[in-house]
Design a protein around this motif. Sequence first.
Motif, mmCIF file in Angstrom:
data_model
loop_
_atom_site.group_PDB
_atom_site.id
_atom_site.type_symbol
_atom_site.label_atom_id
_atom_site.label_comp_id
_atom_site.label_asym_id
_atom_site.label_seq_id
_atom_site.Cartn_x
_atom_site.Cartn_y
_atom_site.Cartn_z
ATOM 1 N N TYR A 1 -1.529 -12.197 -0.620
ATOM 2 C CA TYR A 1 -2.964 -12.383 -0.716
ATOM 3 C C TYR A 1 -3.640 -11.019 -0.701
ATOM 4 O O TYR A 1 -3.150 -10.066 -0.091
ATOM 5 C CB TYR A 1 -3.469 -13.222 0.459
ATOM 6 N N PHE B 1 -7.527 -9.036 -0.262
ATOM 7 C CA PHE B 1 -8.823 -9.202 0.382
ATOM 8 C C PHE B 1 -9.707 -7.976 0.118
ATOM 9 O O PHE B 1 -9.210 -6.861 -0.055
ATOM 10 C CB PHE B 1 -8.664 -9.317 1.908
ATOM 11 N N SER C 1 4.245 -9.948 5.476
ATOM 12 C CA SER C 1 5.067 -11.078 5.897
ATOM 13 C C SER C 1 4.696 -11.598 7.280
ATOM 14 O O SER C 1 4.911 -12.762 7.590
ATOM 15 C CB SER C 1 6.542 -10.687 5.870
ATOM 16 N N ALA C 2 4.160 -10.750 8.142
ATOM 17 C CA ALA C 2 3.743 -11.164 9.483
ATOM 18 C C ALA C 2 2.258 -11.476 9.517
ATOM 19 O O ALA C 2 1.637 -11.452 10.570
ATOM 20 C CB ALA C 2 4.076 -10.078 10.503
ATOM 21 N N ARG C 3 1.708 -11.790 8.364
ATOM 22 C CA ARG C 3 0.289 -12.094 8.212
ATOM 23 C C ARG C 3 -0.593 -10.893 8.547
ATOM 24 O O ARG C 3 -1.797 -11.037 8.705
ATOM 25 C CB ARG C 3 -0.130 -13.310 9.047
ATOM 26 N N GLN C 4 0.039 -9.705 8.684
ATOM 27 C CA GLN C 4 -0.792 -8.529 8.898
ATOM 28 C C GLN C 4 -1.393 -8.083 7.572
ATOM 29 O O GLN C 4 -0.943 -8.474 6.511
ATOM 30 C CB GLN C 4 0.051 -7.384 9.499
ATOM 31 N N LEU C 5 -2.437 -7.304 7.643
ATOM 32 C CA LEU C 5 -3.052 -6.751 6.449
ATOM 33 C C LEU C 5 -2.827 -5.244 6.421
ATOM 34 O O LEU C 5 -2.956 -4.564 7.430
ATOM 35 C CB LEU C 5 -4.545 -7.036 6.413
ATOM 36 N N THR C 6 -2.489 -4.742 5.226
ATOM 37 C CA THR C 6 -2.428 -3.305 4.984
ATOM 38 C C THR C 6 -3.691 -2.926 4.233
ATOM 39 O O THR C 6 -3.981 -3.500 3.172
ATOM 40 C CB THR C 6 -1.178 -2.941 4.168
ATOM 41 N N PHE C 7 -4.419 -1.965 4.768
ATOM 42 C CA PHE C 7 -5.715 -1.592 4.221
ATOM 43 C C PHE C 7 -5.641 -0.298 3.425
ATOM 44 O O PHE C 7 -4.835 0.596 3.712
ATOM 45 C CB PHE C 7 -6.724 -1.400 5.357
#
Lengths: 113, 113
Positions: free
Chosen positions: B33, B35, B97-103
């Motif tokens: 996903y 964002f 994969s851990a639902r974390q976001l990379t910004f």
Amino acid sequence: SQTIHQWPATLVQPVGSPLSLECTVEGTSNPNLYWYRQAAGRGLQLLFYSVGIGQISSEVPQNLSASRPQDRQFILSSKKLLLSDSGFYLCACNPGHVGEKLFFGSGTQLSVL
Amino acid sequence: AQTVTQSQPEMSVQEAETVTLSCTYDTSESDYYLFWYKQPPSRQMILVIRQEAYKQQNATENRFSVNFQKAAKSFSLKISDSQLGDAAMYFCARSGSARQLTFGSGTQLTVLP
């Protein structure tokens, strides 16, 4: 909906002092929790994440540690702060499935002097 | 490391005009996903728009729309009829994969009256 409580809003600490930042979440159970740091005028760097009580993953080696003693509590700590630990710390929560947005706390501005 | 790149540190737009913010990303996953978050001077992170990678249709939220080019790993944000309240730092992010976001590193948008 989820609410993230993060405190304090501002913190000034001397070099070498300990740190404890607390984040609590309301409105959801068994969320994934995250600590991000934002340097001035920069993007967000993921420091730690947790998928459950006692489960901590570290993204970058550093002077900080994290703990999750309860389902909706996430703590960021340091035994001895460094000047480089200064920054804006954000706690975030993903309450459910992959692809769901992160909910963010209001952040803590930490200045280490 | 799987990164998110925002190549425009600063952008400006005249009120009521349209502006496009660029973002490219790297990932080895087939399902993810994307964002766009907005961070006004209050520093509260606000979700602007979300795109599911398996959907070809570009997401739209009122005056905000995206141009998602999966093969090119590009995800730009278009703001139409810009308003003074749109002035903020905008961050592009990709899920992990851990639902974390990379910004990404962010784009500071100024809206000129």
